[in-house]
Motif scaffolding. Structure first.
Motif, mmCIF file in Angstrom:
data_model
loop_
_atom_site.group_PDB
_atom_site.id
_atom_site.type_symbol
_atom_site.label_atom_id
_atom_site.label_comp_id
_atom_site.label_asym_id
_atom_site.label_seq_id
_atom_site.Cartn_x
_atom_site.Cartn_y
_atom_site.Cartn_z
ATOM 1 N N LYS A 2 0.836 -1.195 0.000
ATOM 2 C CA LYS A 2 0.000 0.000 0.000
ATOM 3 C C LYS A 2 0.876 1.252 0.000
ATOM 4 N N TYR A 3 0.513 2.206 -0.865
ATOM 5 C CA TYR A 3 1.285 3.432 -1.011
ATOM 6 C C TYR A 3 0.348 4.627 -1.021
ATOM 7 N N ASP A 184 -11.909 3.866 -0.796
ATOM 8 C CA ASP A 184 -10.882 4.589 -0.049
ATOM 9 C C ASP A 184 -9.507 4.524 -0.706
ATOM 10 N N PHE A 185 -9.368 3.721 -1.732
ATOM 11 C CA PHE A 185 -8.073 3.587 -2.404
ATOM 12 C C PHE A 185 -8.291 3.027 -3.802
ATOM 13 N N THR A 197 -3.218 1.974 -3.566
ATOM 14 C CA THR A 197 -2.662 3.316 -3.526
ATOM 15 C C THR A 197 -3.757 4.344 -3.285
ATOM 16 N N GLY A 198 -3.433 5.368 -2.535
ATOM 17 C CA GLY A 198 -4.401 6.428 -2.299
ATOM 18 C C GLY A 198 -4.608 7.316 -3.506
ATOM 19 N N PHE A 199 -3.547 7.462 -4.331
ATOM 20 C CA PHE A 199 -3.611 8.352 -5.474
ATOM 21 C C PHE A 199 -2.703 7.822 -6.569
ATOM 22 N N GLU A 376 -10.962 11.241 -10.025
ATOM 23 C CA GLU A 376 -11.312 11.359 -8.604
ATOM 24 C C GLU A 376 -10.103 11.106 -7.710
ATOM 25 N N LYS A 377 -9.278 10.125 -8.068
ATOM 26 C CA LYS A 377 -8.081 9.798 -7.275
ATOM 27 C C LYS A 377 -6.852 9.733 -8.182
#
Length: 430
Positions: A2-3, A184-185, A197-199, A376-377
């Motif tokens: 996860k990043y 959320d990711f 990943t968040g983004f 969106e992300k």
């Protein structure tokens, strides 16, 4: 795995973004690339020029022009720091006829508007050109001193190592597949593992449009790939000129540039590139190109690119580029127009070909400037071509600054290597 931020593309742009993110933020940064090394494709398969911004319309290519202007000093600083070649050899842009001279006059104005000083750029007549470069024949030419030669492939590797030392992770030989939004990711399926990943920052070059479309972003745009080929000059031509020599493009509205005479940072000389339309961002071989042809043709026929396919002038120019690919004499004879001493028989080996993608809008027109599209992300950097390598460092700051303004990233540290993040951002004029 996860990043916070994942960058797809370890070319010179994606690597530069990782470099600045790793030093100015606390984000956990990952860079993915399916190639075996950073800068494997376009970033190491170009002319190696640090371009002065006189070729770029300050209205239509504003971001490219500003990034190129700042990029010269930034790459010079970086090369000095790393003890890498930065050969300030200048460039000649030659005109062979009246329309070409008119174009040079426009370039002089653009250069001034893009920040070049009077000492940086001068318009010469044919006699003065002969004094500077005795073997060059033309009616007029621009000589720009603020132009240099580097090896962008090596620079990309050095920038990657700096980013890694500051905590960024690089996964090479790793192909990004399906990308899913999990609320959320984002979840990225790769040939190795699944990454959360968040983004996401899409800096994937020739694959950037495909990734954007997969995520529902800028589906009104499509792209066409062009393979740029080179021929290596024999040793008898190594001192033919001191500078690289370009000719004014006859059709600037299309991405077909007449081949140049290139003097590289290590002294090697080449002729190129042409711009042969191909169907794959990795279409270096006929087999790879044919494999992608059916799907690419269908994509083009269902988009604005269909208008290009029925544009008689585009077809004529494309056939001419194909002919220059099949015949080195055709390609090198274009350079003989301003450098008559070169002989096609003396060119025995091909150089390293590169492929770039040019974006086309829904009206069938080539998009002149870089496009940043936000999901969106995600951020998608589309149409990032020449002078992309020249402006990669400042454009990386521009991208992160855009993210900061949207509350997507927090700048924790202003200093990055030799530079101030905020100062560069202000100079670019966010």
């Amino acid at each position: 795995m996860k990043y916070d931020i994942t960058i797809i593309g370890a070319g010179i742009l994606g690597t530069s973004i990782a470099y600045f993110l790793s030093q100015t933020t606390k984000s956990k940064v990952l860079v993915l690339d399916q190639a075996p090394k950073a800068g494997f494709h376009t970033s190491s398969r170009n002319t190696g020029k640090v371009h002065a911004p006189f070729l770029y319309d300050p209205e239509k290519k504003r971001i490219f022009a500003k990034s190129a202007h700042l990029g010269f000093e930034m790459w010079e600083t970086y090369c000095k720091q790393k003890n890498l070649p930065f050969k300030k050899d200048g460039v000649l842009e030659v005109a062979l006829d009246e329309p070409g001279i008119t174009r040079l006059e426009k370039y002089m104005l653009w250069g001034e508007q893009n920040g070049l000083e009077k000492d940086d750029i001068v318009l010469l007549d044919g006699t003065d050109v002969k004094k500077l470069e005795p073997e060059v024949s033309c009616q007029k030419a621009i000589f720009c001193k603020r132009d240099a030669s580097v090896d962008y492939g090596i620079l990309t590797e050095y920038v990657m190592e700096d980013a890694k030392q500051n905590g960024a992770t690089f996964l090479l030989n790793t192909r990004a597949g399906h990308i899913s939004d999990r609320k959320d990711f984002l979840e990225i399926k790769t040939n190795r593992d699944t990454i959360k990943t968040g983004f996401l920052i899409n800096a994937a070059g020739g694959m950037s449009i495909d990734i954007a479309h997969q995520m529902g972003v800028r589906t009104d745009l499509t792209d066409i790939y062009f393979r740029g080929e080179y021929w290596k000059a024999g040793p008898e031509y190594q001192s033919l000129t001191k500078t690289s020599v370009y000719s004014v493009p006859k059709h600037p509205e299309y991405p077909f540039l007449d081949p140049h005479w290139i003097v590289r940072s290590d002294g090697r000389c080449e002729v190129g590139p042409n711009a042969v339309p191909v169907f794959s961002p990795y279409g270096y071989t006929l087999s790879e190109d044919m494999k992608k042809m059916p799907s690419k043709v269908l994509e083009m026929l269902s988009s604005g690119a269909a208008k290009i396919l029925f544009d008689s002038q585009f077809i004529s120019l494309a056939l001419g580029e194909l002919l220059s690919s099949l015949s080195k004499t055709v390609m090198i004879n274009q350079v003989r127009e301003f450098l008559p001493k070169v002989d096609p028989k003396k060119f025995k080996k091909r150089g390293t070909a590169g492929i770039r993608a040019s974006v086309i809008d829904k009206d069938g027109k080539f998009v002149p400037d870089v496009v940043i599209a936000q999901g969106e992300k995600s951020f998608h950097i589309l149409n990032y071509n020449s002078p992309g390598a020249t402006g990669a460092l400042p454009f990386a700051v521009y991208t992160i600054s855009q993210m900061k303004d949207r509350g997507l990233v927090k700048i924790e540290q202003d200093r990055c290597g030799q530079w101030s993040f905020e100062k560069i951002s202000e100079m670019l004029g966010k």
